[in-house]
Design an enzyme around this catalytic site. Structure first.
Site, PDB file in Angstrom:
ATOM      1  CG  ASP A   1      -5.689  54.353   2.326  1.00 53.69           C
ATOM      2  OD1 ASP A   1      -5.163  53.116   2.390  1.00 53.69           O
ATOM      3  OD2 ASP A   1      -6.861  54.464   2.163  1.00 53.69           O
TER       4      ASP A   1
ATOM      5  CD  GLU B   1      -4.213  49.052  -3.195  1.00 56.60           C
ATOM      6  OE1 GLU B   1      -5.137  48.919  -3.868  1.00 56.60           O
ATOM      7  OE2 GLU B   1      -4.240  48.781  -1.987  1.00 56.60           O
TER       8      GLU B   1
END
Length: 322
Positions: A15, A198
């Protein structure tokens, strides 16, 4: 000439977000494998981040909210203050819908150097949304004197794990307008194992704004999708956004790059090239839940724009440093 970047740039950091600040430094934030703290590292060059020492700026609580599974921190500079957006849970257990129990939180720092001291970071609390449900992956975007908040969240009335929403902000930790749904999992490539949208990221180029996101399970099925809007349109009107029906960045089996996604954007040292920042793995045989496999590595690569002003991300870059 295109510079050769180290890949993976940082091992075991999923991420990833790289922010290029006016002080001449690149700042990198990402999820750590233990999901127990937030760290930053900085360097004058992108390759320099590979050798930069991480600095812990916040640690999870012992109990209660913000005590478990610290995910996807992002660093932003807003009104001469630093902010970090992240998701955290009070437990590792699933809720009644079979979901993790994450909510979104904000840290604030007024120091010039965000890495100076842990004590410089103040908890501003939770970003409250109208639905009290699993939510994560927040990012912010300033446009036409307004600050926008974009994030992923579960709606109990919509099949799947998470959709992507946008709202204006009253301040960096409070929503100002009602959330607007921009995209939900609907295509086959967005629904592999899990129904997921997402990890939103935004970039402005020419007369368009692009929102990339990640879809499907976090294994080799993970891939990037994209929405596009003309810069003169209302960002809060979902009909102004146009969604690609195909992924824009996917696994490359030939070079063993699997599940590229949860991206962000930055620019090269000379400002001439746009850089795609993402994580990927180099194998598919994962034992147990992919979320607990630590080997999602931070990668970077340049990308180009076509004659219509749309990004050409190409394919993942092969690892050249391990």
């Amino acid at each position: 000439m295109t510079k050769n970047y180290i890949n993976p740039l940082i091992i075991q950091r999923a991420d990833p977000q790289i922010y290029k600040h006016t002080d001449g430094y690149y700042y990198l934030s990402a999820s750590v494998p233990a999901y127990n703290l937030i760290e930053l590292r900085r360097a004058k060059t992108l390759n320099g981040l590979a050798h930069a020492a991480p600095k812990t700026i916040w640690r999870k609580h012992q109990t209660g909210e913000m005590s478990q599974l610290i995910w996807a921190p992002e660093l932003h500079y807003i009104n001469e203050k630093w902010y970090i957006y992240f998701a955290a849970s009070k437990t590792t257990e699933f809720d009644a819908n079979g979901m993790f129990q994450h909510r979104m939180y904000v840290l604030e720092c007024e120091a010039v150097n965000p890495m100076a001291d842990e004590d410089n970071w103040v908890e501003k609390g939770r970003v409250v949304t109208p639905i009290d449900s699993f939510s994560l992956d927040a990012t912010t975007f300033s446009w036409k004197d307004s600050l926008y908040y974009v994030w992923a969240q579960k709606d109990p009335d919509i099949i799947g794990n998470s959709n992507i929403y946008i709202s204006k902000m009253a301040n960096p930790w409070t929503l100002k307008s009602d959330p607007v749904l921009l995209t939900k999992p609907e295509y086959e490539w967005e629904n592999r194992i899990f129904h997921v949208n997402e990890g939103p990221a935004l970039i402005h180029h020419g007369n368009k704004i692009f929102l990339t996101y990640s879809a499907s399970a976090t294994d080799e099925n993970y891939a990037m999708g994209m929405l596009t809007i003309d810069e003169d349109k209302d960002l809060l009107n979902p009909s102004n956004w146009h969604k690609s029906n195909k992924p824009v960045f996917t696994s490359d089996l030939g070079i063993h790059q699997f599940g590229p996604g949860h991206n962000s954007f930055t620019t090269s040292e000379d400002g001439e090239k746009d850089i795609l920042v993402y994580h990927s793995r180099n194998y598919t045989k994962i034992k147990g839940d992919p979320l607990y496999d630590p080997n999602r590595h931070t990668c970077i690569q340049t990308f180009e724009w076509d004659s219509d002003g749309n990004p050409i991300f190409g394919t993942p870059t092969a690892y050249n440093y391990e």
